[in-house]
Design a protein around this motif. Structure first.
Motif, PDB file in Angstrom:
ATOM      1  N   THR A  39      -3.866   2.191 -16.216  1.00  0.00           N
ATOM      2  CA  THR A  39      -4.664   1.379 -17.126  1.00  0.00           C
ATOM      3  C   THR A  39      -3.790   0.226 -17.583  1.00  0.00           C
ATOM      4  N   TYR A  40      -4.309  -0.993 -17.465  1.00  0.00           N
ATOM      5  CA  TYR A  40      -3.549  -2.145 -17.952  1.00  0.00           C
ATOM      6  C   TYR A  40      -4.480  -3.259 -18.383  1.00  0.00           C
ATOM      7  N   VAL A  41      -3.893  -4.216 -19.056  1.00  0.00           N
ATOM      8  CA  VAL A  41      -4.597  -5.416 -19.497  1.00  0.00           C
ATOM      9  C   VAL A  41      -3.770  -6.607 -19.028  1.00  0.00           C
ATOM     10  N   GLN A  42      -4.455  -7.697 -18.717  1.00  0.00           N
ATOM     11  CA  GLN A  42      -3.742  -8.917 -18.329  1.00  0.00           C
ATOM     12  C   GLN A  42      -4.083 -10.012 -19.331  1.00  0.00           C
ATOM     13  N   PHE A  43      -3.038 -10.664 -19.808  1.00  0.00           N
ATOM     14  CA  PHE A  43      -3.190 -11.815 -20.688  1.00  0.00           C
ATOM     15  C   PHE A  43      -2.738 -13.046 -19.923  1.00  0.00           C
ATOM     16  N   LYS A  44      -3.266 -14.186 -20.272  1.00  0.00           N
ATOM     17  CA  LYS A  44      -2.752 -15.450 -19.761  1.00  0.00           C
ATOM     18  C   LYS A  44      -2.309 -16.258 -20.979  1.00  0.00           C
ATOM     19  N   TYR A  45      -1.027 -16.592 -20.987  1.00  0.00           N
ATOM     20  CA  TYR A  45      -0.468 -17.313 -22.122  1.00  0.00           C
ATOM     21  C   TYR A  45       0.419 -18.431 -21.593  1.00  0.00           C
ATOM     22  N   GLY A  46       0.094 -19.652 -21.919  1.00  0.00           N
ATOM     23  CA  GLY A  46       0.874 -20.790 -21.428  1.00  0.00           C
ATOM     24  C   GLY A  46       0.894 -20.862 -19.919  1.00  0.00           C
ATOM     25  N   GLY A  47      -0.183 -20.430 -19.267  1.00  0.00           N
ATOM     26  CA  GLY A  47      -0.259 -20.467 -17.814  1.00  0.00           C
ATOM     27  C   GLY A  47       0.455 -19.317 -17.120  1.00  0.00           C
ATOM     28  N   ILE A  48       1.031 -18.397 -17.875  1.00  0.00           N
ATOM     29  CA  ILE A  48       1.767 -17.270 -17.294  1.00  0.00           C
ATOM     30  C   ILE A  48       0.958 -15.994 -17.476  1.00  0.00           C
ATOM     31  N   LYS A  49       0.828 -15.218 -16.384  1.00  0.00           N
ATOM     32  CA  LYS A  49       0.167 -13.925 -16.468  1.00  0.00           C
ATOM     33  C   LYS A  49       1.134 -12.916 -17.072  1.00  0.00           C
ATOM     34  N   VAL A  50       0.656 -12.203 -18.081  1.00  0.00           N
ATOM     35  CA  VAL A  50       1.426 -11.130 -18.700  1.00  0.00           C
ATOM     36  C   VAL A  50       0.581  -9.867 -18.583  1.00  0.00           C
ATOM     37  N   GLU A  51       1.067  -8.918 -17.811  1.00  0.00           N
ATOM     38  CA  GLU A  51       0.347  -7.668 -17.612  1.00  0.00           C
ATOM     39  C   GLU A  51       1.041  -6.568 -18.390  1.00  0.00           C
ATOM     40  N   VAL A  52       0.250  -5.859 -19.212  1.00  0.00           N
ATOM     41  CA  VAL A  52       0.787  -4.781 -20.038  1.00  0.00           C
ATOM     42  C   VAL A  52       0.110  -3.489 -19.606  1.00  0.00           C
ATOM     43  N   GLY A  53       0.914  -2.568 -19.108  1.00  0.00           N
ATOM     44  CA  GLY A  53       0.391  -1.299 -18.630  1.00  0.00           C
ATOM     45  C   GLY A  53       0.602  -0.183 -19.623  1.00  0.00           C
ATOM     46  N   ASN A  54      -0.364   0.725 -19.649  1.00  0.00           N
ATOM     47  CA  ASN A  54      -0.250   1.951 -20.416  1.00  0.00           C
ATOM     48  C   ASN A  54       0.577   2.914 -19.571  1.00  0.00           C
ATOM     49  N   ALA A  55       1.733   3.310 -20.049  1.00  0.00           N
ATOM     50  CA  ALA A  55       2.630   4.157 -19.263  1.00  0.00           C
ATOM     51  C   ALA A  55       2.105   5.576 -19.078  1.00  0.00           C
ATOM     52  N   ASP A  56       1.204   6.007 -19.960  1.00  0.00           N
ATOM     53  CA  ASP A  56       0.684   7.372 -19.867  1.00  0.00           C
ATOM     54  C   ASP A  56      -0.170   7.539 -18.608  1.00  0.00           C
ATOM     55  N   GLY A  57       0.236   8.438 -17.737  1.00  0.00           N
ATOM     56  CA  GLY A  57      -0.531   8.733 -16.535  1.00  0.00           C
ATOM     57  C   GLY A  57      -0.404   7.724 -15.416  1.00  0.00           C
ATOM     58  N   ALA A  58       0.449   6.719 -15.571  1.00  0.00           N
ATOM     59  CA  ALA A  58       0.606   5.693 -14.525  1.00  0.00           C
ATOM     60  C   ALA A  58       1.209   6.310 -13.258  1.00  0.00           C
ATOM     61  N   GLN A  59       0.691   5.850 -12.114  1.00  0.00           N
ATOM     62  CA  GLN A  59       1.203   6.296 -10.826  1.00  0.00           C
ATOM     63  C   GLN A  59       1.448   5.095  -9.926  1.00  0.00           C
ATOM     64  N   ILE A  60       2.395   5.273  -8.997  1.00  0.00           N
ATOM     65  CA  ILE A  60       2.656   4.260  -7.983  1.00  0.00           C
ATOM     66  C   ILE A  60       2.599   4.927  -6.614  1.00  0.00           C
ATOM     67  N   PHE A  61       2.326   4.099  -5.601  1.00  0.00           N
ATOM     68  CA  PHE A  61       2.230   4.612  -4.240  1.00  0.00           C
ATOM     69  C   PHE A  61       3.604   4.575  -3.594  1.00  0.00           C
ATOM     70  N   ASP A  62       4.108   5.747  -3.215  1.00  0.00           N
ATOM     71  CA  ASP A  62       5.421   5.875  -2.582  1.00  0.00           C
ATOM     72  C   ASP A  62       5.269   5.544  -1.100  1.00  0.00           C
ATOM     73  N   ALA A  63       5.830   4.413  -0.704  1.00  0.00           N
ATOM     74  CA  ALA A  63       5.685   3.944   0.677  1.00  0.00           C
ATOM     75  C   ALA A  63       6.348   4.890   1.669  1.00  0.00           C
ATOM     76  N   ALA A  64       7.428   5.551   1.267  1.00  0.00           N
ATOM     77  CA  ALA A  64       8.133   6.440   2.187  1.00  0.00           C
ATOM     78  C   ALA A  64       7.356   7.726   2.450  1.00  0.00           C
ATOM     79  N   SER A  65       6.816   8.343   1.404  1.00  0.00           N
ATOM     80  CA  SER A  65       6.108   9.615   1.565  1.00  0.00           C
ATOM     81  C   SER A  65       4.607   9.445   1.753  1.00  0.00           C
ATOM     82  N   GLN A  66       4.118   8.176   1.589  1.00  0.00           N
ATOM     83  CA  GLN A  66       2.696   7.894   1.708  1.00  0.00           C
ATOM     84  C   GLN A  66       1.873   8.731   0.724  1.00  0.00           C
ATOM     85  N   ALA A  67       2.395   8.860  -0.504  1.00  0.00           N
ATOM     86  CA  ALA A  67       1.725   9.663  -1.532  1.00  0.00           C
ATOM     87  C   ALA A  67       1.841   8.984  -2.888  1.00  0.00           C
ATOM     88  N   TRP A  68       0.908   9.295  -3.764  1.00  0.00           N
ATOM     89  CA  TRP A  68       0.965   8.801  -5.133  1.00  0.00           C
ATOM     90  C   TRP A  68       1.945   9.653  -5.919  1.00  0.00           C
TER      91      TRP A  68
END
Length: 147
Positions: A39-68
């Motif tokens: 879960t995240y929100v994106q802000f635009k401030y002064g032309g710059i994207k600022v993305e703020v993610g909720n760390a709770d439950g966040a997952q990333i895709f592991d390219a080596a193991s092909q798994a979340w």
């Protein structure tokens, strides 16, 4: 710089969204895209994207193991930097490189190289077996949210 990515503990996420309400460019909701499942929100401030993610439950895709895998951010591990007169907590570079190595998207590889160039970090394998020296061609991966 492409954007600024920040993470906050779940209990602070709603307050951050409310504080930046006037600058929201992508609403706060759950997204599963480009190797990220969070879960995240994106802000635009002064032309710059600022993305703020909720760390709770966040997952990333592991390219080596092909798994979340969970993105376990240890908010107790940080260095303090002074920016515009503010003392800000900043993730240790080694921690940033570790999770970008797991993702291994082209943008992450570029970021790792830029971090190493700017800070003279020598390549070494990380403790979880992912190579911190990402100088190889990546195999194709899904990275979508089908589980």
């Amino acid at each position: 710089m492409n954007d600024i990515d920040l993470f906050v503990p779940g209990e602070h996420f709603a307050a951050v969204v409310q504080a930046g309400q006037a600058n929201i460019s992508k609403p706060a909701t759950h997204y599963c895209e480009e190797g990220w499942d969070l879960t995240y929100v994106q802000f635009k401030y002064g032309g710059i994207k600022v993305e703020v993610g909720n760390a709770d439950g966040a997952q990333i895709f592991d390219a080596a193991s092909q798994a979340w895998v969970p993105l376990n951010i240890d908010f107790a591990r940080y260095e303090t930097v002074n920016l515009l007169g503010l003392e800000l907590p900043l993730m240790f570079k080694d921690d940033l490189i570790r999770y970008k190595s797991v993702l291994s998207r082209p943008v992450d590889i570029d970021d790792i190289r830029a971090i190493r160039y700017a800070t003279s970090i020598s390549p070494s394998p990380s403790s979880d077996g992912h190579s911190a020296a990402i100088d190889h061609v990546l195999r194709p991966r899904d990275g979508g949210c089908q589980r």
